[in-house]
Structures are given as C-alpha cells and as structure tokens.
Design a protein around this motif. Structure first.
Motif, PDB file in Angstrom:
ATOM      1  N   GLY A   1     -62.270 -36.395  -7.078  1.00 55.16           N
ATOM      2  CA  GLY A   1     -63.179 -35.799  -6.354  1.00 55.16           C
ATOM      3  C   GLY A   1     -64.121 -36.555  -5.688  1.00 55.16           C
ATOM      4  O   GLY A   1     -64.866 -36.612  -4.932  1.00 55.16           O
ATOM      5  N   GLY A   2     -64.024 -37.951  -6.313  1.00 54.64           N
ATOM      6  CA  GLY A   2     -65.027 -38.998  -5.972  1.00 54.64           C
ATOM      7  C   GLY A   2     -64.564 -39.703  -4.429  1.00 54.64           C
ATOM      8  O   GLY A   2     -63.641 -39.394  -3.916  1.00 54.64           O
ATOM      9  N   SER A   3     -65.475 -40.822  -4.250  1.00 49.30           N
ATOM     10  CA  SER A   3     -65.087 -41.233  -2.803  1.00 49.30           C
ATOM     11  C   SER A   3     -65.241 -43.040  -3.212  1.00 49.30           C
ATOM     12  O   SER A   3     -65.615 -43.350  -4.039  1.00 49.30           O
ATOM     13  N   LEU A   4     -64.280 -43.661  -2.302  1.00 48.39           N
ATOM     14  CA  LEU A   4     -64.428 -45.145  -2.173  1.00 48.39           C
ATOM     15  C   LEU A   4     -64.310 -45.492  -0.721  1.00 48.39           C
ATOM     16  O   LEU A   4     -63.765 -44.733  -0.034  1.00 48.39           O
TER      17      LEU A   4
ATOM     18  N   THR B   1     -56.023 -43.125  16.367  1.00 48.34           N
ATOM     19  CA  THR B   1     -55.907 -43.156  14.938  1.00 48.34           C
ATOM     20  C   THR B   1     -54.511 -42.206  14.613  1.00 48.34           C
ATOM     21  O   THR B   1     -54.305 -41.229  15.092  1.00 48.34           O
ATOM     22  N   THR B   2     -53.805 -42.708  13.465  1.00 46.63           N
ATOM     23  CA  THR B   2     -52.838 -41.576  12.644  1.00 46.63           C
ATOM     24  C   THR B   2     -52.936 -41.737  11.233  1.00 46.63           C
ATOM     25  O   THR B   2     -53.617 -42.735  10.515  1.00 46.63           O
ATOM     26  N   TYR B   3     -52.646 -40.684  10.703  1.00 46.68           N
ATOM     27  CA  TYR B   3     -52.801 -40.362   9.076  1.00 46.68           C
ATOM     28  C   TYR B   3     -51.533 -39.728   8.618  1.00 46.68           C
ATOM     29  O   TYR B   3     -50.875 -39.015   9.120  1.00 46.68           O
ATOM     30  N   ALA B   4     -51.301 -40.312   7.368  1.00 41.52           N
ATOM     31  CA  ALA B   4     -50.226 -39.681   6.683  1.00 41.52           C
ATOM     32  C   ALA B   4     -50.758 -38.138   6.235  1.00 41.52           C
ATOM     33  O   ALA B   4     -51.903 -38.042   6.279  1.00 41.52           O
ATOM     34  N   ASP B   5     -49.963 -37.361   6.284  1.00 40.66           N
ATOM     35  CA  ASP B   5     -50.038 -35.907   5.966  1.00 40.66           C
ATOM     36  C   ASP B   5     -50.986 -35.552   4.715  1.00 40.66           C
ATOM     37  O   ASP B   5     -51.855 -34.743   4.426  1.00 40.66           O
ATOM     38  N   SER B   6     -50.574 -36.721   3.714  1.00 43.03           N
ATOM     39  CA  SER B   6     -51.153 -36.438   2.368  1.00 43.03           C
ATOM     40  C   SER B   6     -52.636 -37.026   2.336  1.00 43.03           C
ATOM     41  O   SER B   6     -53.139 -36.413   1.407  1.00 43.03           O
ATOM     42  N   VAL B   7     -53.187 -37.391   3.492  1.00 44.10           N
ATOM     43  CA  VAL B   7     -54.519 -38.070   3.337  1.00 44.10           C
ATOM     44  C   VAL B   7     -55.333 -37.342   4.509  1.00 44.10           C
ATOM     45  O   VAL B   7     -56.516 -37.674   4.502  1.00 44.10           O
ATOM     46  N   LYS B   8     -54.632 -36.422   5.313  1.00 40.67           N
ATOM     47  CA  LYS B   8     -55.375 -36.089   6.645  1.00 40.67           C
ATOM     48  C   LYS B   8     -56.600 -35.366   5.873  1.00 40.67           C
ATOM     49  O   LYS B   8     -56.359 -34.285   5.069  1.00 40.67           O
ATOM     50  N   GLY B   9     -57.530 -35.402   6.745  1.00 40.81           N
ATOM     51  CA  GLY B   9     -59.041 -34.620   6.304  1.00 40.81           C
ATOM     52  C   GLY B   9     -59.758 -35.003   5.058  1.00 40.81           C
ATOM     53  O   GLY B   9     -60.924 -34.756   5.027  1.00 40.81           O
ATOM     54  N   ARG B  10     -58.875 -36.090   4.425  1.00 35.21           N
ATOM     55  CA  ARG B  10     -59.840 -36.630   3.522  1.00 35.21           C
ATOM     56  C   ARG B  10     -60.086 -38.345   3.663  1.00 35.21           C
ATOM     57  O   ARG B  10     -61.118 -38.661   3.060  1.00 35.21           O
ATOM     58  N   PHE B  11     -59.284 -38.864   4.377  1.00 35.59           N
ATOM     59  CA  PHE B  11     -59.261 -40.677   4.652  1.00 35.59           C
ATOM     60  C   PHE B  11     -59.616 -40.413   6.205  1.00 35.59           C
ATOM     61  O   PHE B  11     -59.260 -39.922   6.935  1.00 35.59           O
ATOM     62  N   THR B  12     -60.604 -41.561   6.354  1.00 37.59           N
ATOM     63  CA  THR B  12     -60.801 -41.819   7.794  1.00 37.59           C
ATOM     64  C   THR B  12     -60.671 -43.463   7.927  1.00 37.59           C
ATOM     65  O   THR B  12     -61.480 -44.166   7.190  1.00 37.59           O
ATOM     66  N   ILE B  13     -59.986 -43.902   8.748  1.00 38.66           N
ATOM     67  CA  ILE B  13     -59.802 -45.072   9.312  1.00 38.66           C
ATOM     68  C   ILE B  13     -60.715 -45.646  10.531  1.00 38.66           C
ATOM     69  O   ILE B  13     -60.845 -44.774  11.270  1.00 38.66           O
ATOM     70  N   SER B  14     -61.336 -46.931  10.237  1.00 35.78           N
ATOM     71  CA  SER B  14     -62.139 -47.115  11.372  1.00 35.78           C
ATOM     72  C   SER B  14     -62.300 -48.718  11.474  1.00 35.78           C
ATOM     73  O   SER B  14     -61.904 -49.307  10.430  1.00 35.78           O
TER      74      SER B  14
ATOM     75  N   GLN C   1     -62.334 -44.977   4.648  1.00 31.92           N
ATOM     76  CA  GLN C   1     -63.094 -44.143   3.865  1.00 31.92           C
ATOM     77  C   GLN C   1     -62.271 -42.994   3.302  1.00 31.92           C
ATOM     78  O   GLN C   1     -61.666 -42.469   3.953  1.00 31.92           O
ATOM     79  N   MET C   2     -62.222 -43.131   1.828  1.00 34.29           N
ATOM     80  CA  MET C   2     -61.369 -41.892   1.271  1.00 34.29           C
ATOM     81  C   MET C   2     -62.454 -41.053   0.269  1.00 34.29           C
ATOM     82  O   MET C   2     -63.138 -41.671  -0.466  1.00 34.29           O
ATOM     83  N   ASN C   3     -62.127 -40.055   0.775  1.00 32.27           N
ATOM     84  CA  ASN C   3     -62.942 -38.909   0.050  1.00 32.27           C
ATOM     85  C   ASN C   3     -62.218 -37.961  -0.640  1.00 32.27           C
ATOM     86  O   ASN C   3     -61.028 -37.811  -0.629  1.00 32.27           O
ATOM     87  N   SER C   4     -62.737 -37.081  -1.274  1.00 28.43           N
ATOM     88  CA  SER C   4     -62.018 -36.061  -2.351  1.00 28.43           C
ATOM     89  C   SER C   4     -60.788 -36.771  -2.778  1.00 28.43           C
ATOM     90  O   SER C   4     -59.734 -36.158  -2.722  1.00 28.43           O
ATOM     91  N   LEU C   5     -60.757 -37.698  -3.528  1.00 26.37           N
ATOM     92  CA  LEU C   5     -59.790 -38.493  -3.951  1.00 26.37           C
ATOM     93  C   LEU C   5     -59.059 -37.840  -5.200  1.00 26.37           C
ATOM     94  O   LEU C   5     -59.752 -36.926  -5.891  1.00 26.37           O
ATOM     95  N   LYS C   6     -57.857 -37.922  -5.384  1.00 25.02           N
ATOM     96  CA  LYS C   6     -56.754 -37.345  -6.240  1.00 25.02           C
ATOM     97  C   LYS C   6     -56.119 -38.211  -7.139  1.00 25.02           C
ATOM     98  O   LYS C   6     -55.999 -39.392  -6.522  1.00 25.02           O
ATOM     99  N   PRO C   7     -55.851 -37.971  -8.345  1.00 22.45           N
ATOM    100  CA  PRO C   7     -55.224 -38.963  -9.207  1.00 22.45           C
ATOM    101  C   PRO C   7     -53.637 -39.565  -8.255  1.00 22.45           C
ATOM    102  O   PRO C   7     -53.460 -40.665  -8.675  1.00 22.45           O
ATOM    103  N   GLU C   8     -53.301 -38.783  -7.392  1.00 21.88           N
ATOM    104  CA  GLU C   8     -52.071 -39.241  -6.476  1.00 21.88           C
ATOM    105  C   GLU C   8     -52.401 -40.179  -5.718  1.00 21.88           C
ATOM    106  O   GLU C   8     -51.370 -40.719  -4.975  1.00 21.88           O
ATOM    107  N   ASP C   9     -53.524 -40.331  -5.314  1.00 22.29           N
ATOM    108  CA  ASP C   9     -53.954 -41.611  -4.514  1.00 22.29           C
ATOM    109  C   ASP C   9     -54.046 -42.693  -5.216  1.00 22.29           C
ATOM    110  O   ASP C   9     -54.102 -43.905  -4.724  1.00 22.29           O
TER     111      ASP C   9
END
Length: 119
Positions: free
Chosen positions: A13-16, A55-68, A79-87
């Motif tokens: 749930g955290g961010s990095l 930009t393009t994103y993997a389906d697994s990170v869409k809506g959670r990660f932002t590349i810039s 920017q990685m938000n709503s992080l999951k253990p599988e990340d």
C-alpha cells in the motif's frame, strides 16, 4: 551512464519513487524504460516513455505506476503507488533510440535498485 536510486523496503500500500540519472548523453529523444526482475521470474518491462510523453505500462502496474522524465536533469522517474508484495523485484532502467521488449538489447542499461514490498 544510467544510475538507478530510490529503491527500498516498504509495506504493501505504500509508495516509492525510483530515479534513473543519465549522464554522458542527452536522452531526450530516446526511448527510456523501466524493467524489473523478481527471483525465479523472467525480467519484464514495466513502463516506457518515448519523446516527452508517449508512455506505455504493463497491465500489472497500470493505474499504480507513473513513468516520467525531467529533461533538464536528464533523469527518468518511476512513481510507484499502492505497492503490492508482487512488485518486489530488482528494478532496472534502460535507454535506446527505440523501445525494445528485450532489456538485453538496450544500448544503455543501469545496475538496478531493489524494491521490497512486505505484506
């Protein structure tokens, strides 16, 4: 020429925010990408950015990660938000004149930064 930073350990749930500092060349017109590799899994493309905003994103990170990127600083971000253990993985940045699906094809590649997400 590419140096990643910003990895670390965080709870679910955290961010990095990862950074990839580029030196020796201006990558403004290049494709820049983030890949990740988890233990026992294939390396996978996470996100790409071409030019200033394509930009393009993997389906697994869409809506959670932002590349810039910040062209003035020659730095790529993830920017990685709503992080999951599988990340949890080693995250790598890469750059080349065009985008490739294979990390090993990129002319410029970083050494990686570890991201660990605990549940």
């Amino acid at each position: 020429q590419l140096v990643e930073s910003g990895g670390g350990s965080v709870q679910a749930g955290g961010s990095l925010r990862l950074s990839c500092a580029a030196s020796g060349y201006t990558y403004r017109r290049y494709c820049m990408a983030w890949f990740r590799k988890a233990p026992g899994k294939e390396r996978e493309e996470v996100a790409t950015i071409e030019g200033d905003a394509d930009t393009t994103y993997a389906d697994s990170v869409k809506g959670r990660f932002t590349i810039s990127k910040d062209n003035a600083k020659n730095t790529l971000y993830l920017q990685m938000n709503s992080l999951k253990p599988e990340d949890t993985a080693m995250y790598y940045c890469a750059a080349d004149r065009v985008c490739y699906s294979d990390y090993d094809v990129y002319d410029y590649r970083g050494q990686g930064t570890q991201v660990t997400v605990s549940s």
